[in-house]
Scaffold this motif. Sequence first.
Motif, PDB file in Angstrom:
ATOM      1  N   CYS A  85     -34.169  17.381  48.418  1.00 13.52           N
ATOM      2  CA  CYS A  85     -35.476  16.877  47.912  1.00 13.52           C
ATOM      3  C   CYS A  85     -35.118  15.316  47.683  1.00 13.52           C
ATOM      4  N   TRP A  86     -35.610  14.605  48.299  1.00 10.73           N
ATOM      5  CA  TRP A  86     -35.835  12.995  48.093  1.00 10.73           C
ATOM      6  C   TRP A  86     -36.246  12.784  46.456  1.00 10.73           C
ATOM      7  N   PRO A  87     -37.207  13.269  46.182  1.00 12.75           N
ATOM      8  CA  PRO A  87     -37.638  12.812  44.755  1.00 12.75           C
ATOM      9  C   PRO A  87     -36.773  13.153  43.413  1.00 12.75           C
ATOM     10  N   VAL A  88     -36.043  14.395  43.857  1.00 15.97           N
ATOM     11  CA  VAL A  88     -34.924  14.849  42.934  1.00 15.97           C
ATOM     12  C   VAL A  88     -33.961  13.850  43.006  1.00 15.97           C
ATOM     13  N   LYS A  89     -33.203  13.673  44.280  1.00  9.79           N
ATOM     14  CA  LYS A  89     -32.077  12.913  44.495  1.00  9.79           C
ATOM     15  C   LYS A  89     -32.097  11.497  44.044  1.00  9.79           C
ATOM     16  N   CYS A  90     -33.276  11.005  44.175  1.00 15.26           N
ATOM     17  CA  CYS A  90     -33.339   9.423  43.730  1.00 15.26           C
ATOM     18  C   CYS A  90     -33.409   9.569  42.068  1.00 15.26           C
ATOM     19  N   ALA A  91     -33.439  10.586  41.340  1.00 14.25           N
ATOM     20  CA  ALA A  91     -33.334  10.440  40.031  1.00 14.25           C
ATOM     21  C   ALA A  91     -31.962   9.711  39.279  1.00 14.25           C
TER      22      ALA A  91
END
Length: 406
Positions: A85-91
């Motif tokens: 999940c990119w939105p999670v990874k970019c955190a």
Amino acid sequence: MPHRTWARWFATKPSAPSASPAEREARGKLRIGIPRILNLWSTHRFWLGFFDALGVPPQRLVFSSDTSEEQFREHGRGRGTVDCCWPVKCAAAHFGELMFGLKRKVDVLFVPLIYSLPSVLRGHAVDSLACPRVMAGPEMARAGFLREKDLFAEAGIRYVAPFVTFAEPALLPRQLHEALEGMLPGLTPAETEAAVAAGLAALERFDAGLRRRSREVLARAAAADSPVILVLARPYHMDPGIGHEIENDLQARGYPILWGQHLPTDADLMDWLFGEEVAAGLVRSPFDISDVWPSSYSANTNEILWGAKVAARLPWITGVVRLTSYECGMDQPTFTPVQGIVEHSGTLFFSFQELDATKPAGSVKIRVETIAHYLERASPGIIARKRALLPAACPLTPATAQPAEL
């Protein structure tokens, strides 16, 4: 919770209503960093109002910048999570920016773990839960800063991550008091409860304002019989690095954009769209989605399904654009139902699936041109067909009385 805190919470003697002037002065000097990630996109106004009521003015809250590849390269490389999940990874990049990328350092990194969300469908769906991956995502990002040593301690930054349930607002004061008691001098349960009320009121005013503006957009479209595009996505797709500003490219073509989370909910408009179905017993209320989505546990998923129902009925929404991130397990089961609801009404449906870190600029440009072409060609017929199925008296006309919020 330690016995001492429980004793204070249930004490028969009321807590002090507020901190002393010295304690509030100390709070006002704190700089609190908040990553602009995930469900902060739909709750940030609560946190602004909440902290302001506790003596931390909005200018002392520092939000990270929009997601970008540059941000990830500079602040997130080597600390990313093993997650598709990119939105999670970019955190992790947002954490790194707030910890190491500011000229003036923050004292606290505040990252709420949001278990459930405020939702217009609360009370009309089974629950309003957040995606479990999104809820726990900040803890995965945090692990990247503890892998070899405690980088928070080394930087002199306190990490605060309260578990919060917006769908059960009565629990918020206790949840937040537990987390913030050691961070904000002199914080009392009574003061926390008042601050929660202020935060919820600030969030409600913000959402009501956006719904009011959405109604104004629809009223102008109704007056001109012109098309509007509805975006069905999760709130964090408003982040340019997550949703890649696809809606902006469409708006540049002259089409007004509405987001499903901020559709108007005025009683007169809802009755116009859903009144006959409610009277016939087909749905319990205009916000009932059990006819299309019985397993209505996820707040954002519920709102996407409800937005599809609204789009299928509102004549001037002639096109729906669906945005989803790469391998989103919450969105994948909804692809077929959402598309079916929209297209059954003759409304145009377009989807940008599997969005990740890279914006495919060339293909997006071609898709936007295609969408604009079909909207220009098909919108007059779509508006006429959908309008003919609704009662003659339209609440979006100037003669209509002032709307009343449901």
